[in-house]
Design an enzyme around this catalytic site. Structure first.
Site, short mmCIF file in Angstrom:
data_model
loop_
_atom_site.label_atom_id
_atom_site.label_comp_id
_atom_site.label_asym_id
_atom_site.label_seq_id
_atom_site.Cartn_x
_atom_site.Cartn_y
_atom_site.Cartn_z
N ARG A 60 31.17 37.77 64.88
CA ARG A 60 31.37 37.67 66.55
C ARG A 60 31.41 39.20 67.07
O ARG A 60 31.17 39.07 68.31
CB ARG A 60 33.00 37.35 66.47
CG ARG A 60 33.24 35.99 66.19
CD ARG A 60 34.65 35.76 66.27
NE ARG A 60 35.57 36.46 65.14
CZ ARG A 60 36.83 36.30 65.14
NH1 ARG A 60 37.71 35.58 65.89
NH2 ARG A 60 37.34 37.26 64.16
N LYS A 166 34.15 32.09 46.35
CA LYS A 166 35.34 31.49 45.81
C LYS A 166 36.24 31.81 46.99
O LYS A 166 36.20 32.85 47.72
CB LYS A 166 35.53 31.95 44.45
CG LYS A 166 36.24 33.30 44.19
CD LYS A 166 36.57 33.79 42.97
CE LYS A 166 37.10 35.02 42.84
NZ LYS A 166 38.42 35.69 43.50
N HIS A 196 30.57 35.92 40.83
CA HIS A 196 29.94 37.10 40.88
C HIS A 196 29.90 37.56 39.05
O HIS A 196 29.27 38.40 38.62
CB HIS A 196 29.91 38.13 41.80
CG HIS A 196 31.48 38.91 41.28
ND1 HIS A 196 32.45 38.36 41.80
CD2 HIS A 196 31.83 40.06 40.94
CE1 HIS A 196 33.42 39.30 41.75
NE2 HIS A 196 33.33 40.02 40.89
N LYS A 200 27.22 39.69 35.87
CA LYS A 200 27.08 40.91 35.22
C LYS A 200 26.16 40.68 33.89
O LYS A 200 26.32 39.79 33.21
CB LYS A 200 28.78 40.99 34.76
CG LYS A 200 29.50 41.29 35.98
CD LYS A 200 30.91 41.49 35.46
CE LYS A 200 31.85 41.75 36.71
NZ LYS A 200 31.43 43.16 37.43
N ASP A 253 43.21 33.23 41.58
CA ASP A 253 42.24 34.37 41.96
C ASP A 253 41.25 34.85 40.83
O ASP A 253 40.21 34.95 40.81
CB ASP A 253 42.83 35.59 42.51
CG ASP A 253 41.89 36.70 42.88
OD1 ASP A 253 40.98 36.42 43.59
OD2 ASP A 253 41.98 37.93 42.45
N HIS A 258 36.78 33.23 37.13
CA HIS A 258 36.18 34.32 36.41
C HIS A 258 36.47 34.18 34.97
O HIS A 258 35.54 34.09 34.12
CB HIS A 258 36.49 35.90 36.84
CG HIS A 258 36.30 35.93 38.24
ND1 HIS A 258 35.19 35.55 38.71
CD2 HIS A 258 36.87 36.79 39.07
CE1 HIS A 258 34.89 35.95 40.07
NE2 HIS A 258 36.22 36.71 40.25
N LYS A 359 47.12 43.26 37.89
CA LYS A 359 46.88 44.35 38.96
C LYS A 359 47.88 45.37 38.43
O LYS A 359 48.62 45.03 37.91
CB LYS A 359 47.06 43.80 40.37
CG LYS A 359 45.68 43.09 40.72
CD LYS A 359 45.95 42.78 42.43
CE LYS A 359 44.67 41.91 42.76
NZ LYS A 359 43.24 42.67 42.76
#
Length: 507
Positions: A60, A166, A196, A200, A253, A258, A359
Site C-alpha cells: 500500500r 506459515k 524456511h 537450512k 509457531d 519447524h 523464547k
C-alpha cells in the site's frame, strides 16, 4: 570492459534457471527487508540468477521504482550480514527491481500488476514465468490468490507458482479449508508452502549424512537408538510479533511446522524413487501420519507448556512475557513447549522423540541429538564412566556442524573412560559460506523444486499431532509464568524426561 548486463555469467546457465518475475505482496514489510531482499541480492552476488530475472514488489505504501530501490538498498546494507556489498552487482540487480502501489483488496491493483508485467516483459525481454510470493497476513492469502486468477494473471505462455508463508491454518479443518480455497486458483503442484527451516544447509545435510554413508544407516532404528532430542531455543522475546505470537504461541509457531519437519527428516525412510519433491514428501508424510496422537489424559504427562517471567539474560534484566509492550497482562500464551512423541512404525516403535522450543532461554541454539544405547557390557569390571556415551548431534544454528561423542580410555592406570568427540564444522571444512535458508528456498521455487517446501497432507498431519494438545491446554488454567527468562524452561519439562530416565542434553 564490464557490460551492464545483470548476472551475465556462467553459473546460472549451468543450473538451467529460467528467467522469471517474482511478484512480492507485502514488499514494504519486515520479511522483505530482513530476509527476502538480502537473500535475492546474495543470489545476484553469486551470479545464480538468470539475466531475465525481475522482482515486482507491491504494497500500500506509495513508492516509485527509484524509491523502492533505495529502500531495498538500505535493507541489503543493513541485513546482509555475511555478504560484501558490491556496487556493480547492486546497480545491475537494482535495474531488475520494480514497484506497483496498491491495496490487495482493490481489484484495480491486480489489473495494474498485469499491465506492469507486460511493460517489463516488452522492455526487458523477460519470460512469462511468474512466482507470486505472499509476504502478507495469512488471512489475506485466499483473497490474493483468487484475485490473481480473476485478473487474468494465471498461466499464460509460462508457469505460475505461489509461495505462502506459515502459518497454514490453525487446526486440521482450517488448514484443509485454506488449501481447498487456494486450489481454486492454483494447482497443488503450483503451491509452495514455506518452512524456511527446511532450507537450512544443516537440515539438508542430515539426509546426505544418513543416506550417503553406509556407517550409520544400519543403526538408525529402535534397536540402537535410545531416544532423540530436538531443541530450538531462542534468547530473544517477541521482536515486534506481539499480535501474531500472542494468538499463536510456541506450540503452533514452532512445533507444528519447524520441529515436526525436523523430526520427519530424521525419521523418514530413504525415498525409493530418488530425492525429488514427490518422493521426499511421501516419506515425510508417512512419518508424520505415524506419530501417535495424544489422548487427553496423556497430554499432562507428555506435553509441557511454559511462559517466561522476569529474569536475566547476558547479565541484563529482561521483563516477563506479560510485561512486554502490548501483551495482555493475563495472557495464557505459551512461550515454551516440550513434547514426548512416539512414531508407531517398524523402525521407531518405542523410541521417544523429545521436542522442545522456547523464547527467552539462555542462548539461541537449534540442534538434534541422537542418543544411542549404551554398550551391553562394560570393558572391564569396575569401569568408571563419568558421562553418557555414543551421542550424535546435528547442529543447525548458530553454527552448522555434526558431532559424534564416544568413550575413550583416559591416559594413566586403571580403566577410566571419558567422552571424546569427533567434530565436523561446515564453514571450516569446506572453506566457503553456506547459503541462507531463504536463498535455498527461493532458488528452488524458481527452479521448480518443491523438496524444501511442505505439501498439503504434511501440513494436515502436523496439525493432527498438535491439535489434541492445543485442545487440552485450552481447558486448563496454568500457573503462568512458570520459568524465569534466561533459564531452560519449567521444571516440569525436566521431570517429563526424568520419568524415562533421561535428561535434556542442554540444560
Amino acid at each position: 570492459m564490464r557490460l551492464e548486463v545483470p548476472f551475465h555469467d556462467q553459473p546460472q546457465f549451468e543450473q538451467g534457471l529460467l528467467a522469471c518475475t517474482v511478484i512480492i505482496f507485502g514488499a514494504d514489510g519486515d520479511l522483505m527487508k530482513r530476509k527476502l531482499m538480502p537473500a535475492l541480492y546474495r543470489l545476484a552476488y553469486d551470479r545464480r540468477l538468470s539475466p531475465g530475472f525481475v522482482v515486482l514488489g507491491t504494497s500500500r505504501t506509495p513508492l516509485s521504482d527509484e524509491q523502492f530501490r533505495a529502500k531495498m538498498l538500505d535493507a541489503v546494507k543493513q541485513f546482509s550480514e555475511d555478504t560484501k556489498f558490491d556496487e556493480y552487482v547492486w546497480r545491475a540487480f537494482a535495474n531488475s527491481l520494480f514497484y506497483v502501489a496498491g491495496d490487495i483488496n482493490d481489484p484495480q491493483l491486480f489489473q495494474n500488476l498485469g499491465t506492469r508485467l507486460t511493460e517489463i516483459k516488452t522492455a526487458r525481454h523477460t519470460s512469462d514465468n511468474v512466482v507470486f510470493y505472499l509476504a502478507i497476513q495469512p488471512s489475506k492469502y485466499v483473497a490474493v490468490a483468487q484475485s490473481v486468477g480473476a485478473a487474468g494473471l494465471g498461466p499464460g505462455d509460462g508457469w505460475r507458482r505461489l509461495i505462502v508463508e506459515k502459518p497454514f491454518g490453525f487446526d486440521v479443518a482450517s488448514a484443509r479449508e485454506l488449501s481447498n480455497q487456494l486450489h481454486q486458483a492454483f494447482d497443488e503442484s503450483e503451491i509452495y508452502r514455506m518452512d524456511h527451516y527446511l532450507g537450512k544447509e544443516a537440515l539438508q545435510n542430515i539426509l546426505a549424512f544418513r543416506f550417503g554413508n553406509g556407517i550409520f544407516e544400519p543403526l538408525w532404528n529402535r534397536r540402537y537408538v535410545n531416544h532423540v532430542q530436538i531443541t530450538a531455543a531462542e534468547s530473544v522475546g517477541l521482536e515486534g510479533r506481539v499480535t501474531y505470537y500472542q494468538e499463536t504461541g510456541a506450540l503452533a509457531d514452532m512445533i507444528q511446522n519447524h520441529l515436526l519437519q525436523i523430526l520427519a527428516t530424521i525419521a523418514m525412510e530413504s525415498p525409493s524413487t530418488g530425492f525429488h519433491a514427490t518422493s521426499v514428501h511421501d516419506e515425510k508424510s508417512k512419518v508424520l501420519r505415524s506419530i501417535k496422537p495424544m489422548m487427553p489424559e496423556e497430554v499432562r504427562r507428555r506435553a509441557v507448556p511454559g511462559q517466561y517471567g522476569p529474569g536475566r539474560i547476558g547479565g541484563e534484566d529482561v521483563r516477563g512475557f506479560r510485561q512486554e509492550p502490548d501483551v495482555n497482562s493475563e495472557a495464557r500464551t505459551e512461550t515454551f513447549a516440550a513434547l514426548t512423541l512416539f512414531i508407531e512404525n517398524q523402525r521407531w516403535a518405542g523410541v521417544p522423540f523429545y521436542l522442545r522450543t522456547g523464547k527467552r532461554m539462555p542462548k539461541r541454539i537449534t540442534e538434534i541429538a541422537i542418543q544411542f544405547n549404551d554398550a551391553p557390557l562394560a570393558v572391564t569390571e569396575g569401569v568408571s564412566v563419568d558421562c553418557a556415551s555414543n551421542e550424535l548431534v546435528f547442529r543447525v544454528q548458530p553454527e552448522e556442524g555434526i558431532s559424534l561423542k564416544f568413550l575413550s580410555k583416559r591416559p594413566g592406570p586403571g580403566m577410566t573412560l571419558r567422552p571424546v568427540s569427533m567434530d565436523f564444522h561446515q564453514a571450516s571444512s569446506f572453506g566457503e559460506r553456506s547459503p541462507s535458508a531463504y536463498e535455498n528456498v527461493l532458488l528452488d521455487a524458481i527452479a521448480g523444486d518443491a523438496s524444501l517446501y511442505t505439501r498439503q497432507d504434511m501440513v494436515e498431519a502436523g496439525w493432527s499431532v498438535v491439535e489434541p494438545i492445543q485442545d487440552a491446554w485450552r481447558e486448563k488454567q496454568f500457573d503462568f509464568p512458570n520459568y524465569a527468562a534466561g533459564t531452560w524452561g519449567p521444571a516440569a519439562a525436566d521431570e517429563m524426561l526424568a520419568r524415562r530416565g533421561h535428561r535434556w542434553r542442554i540444560s
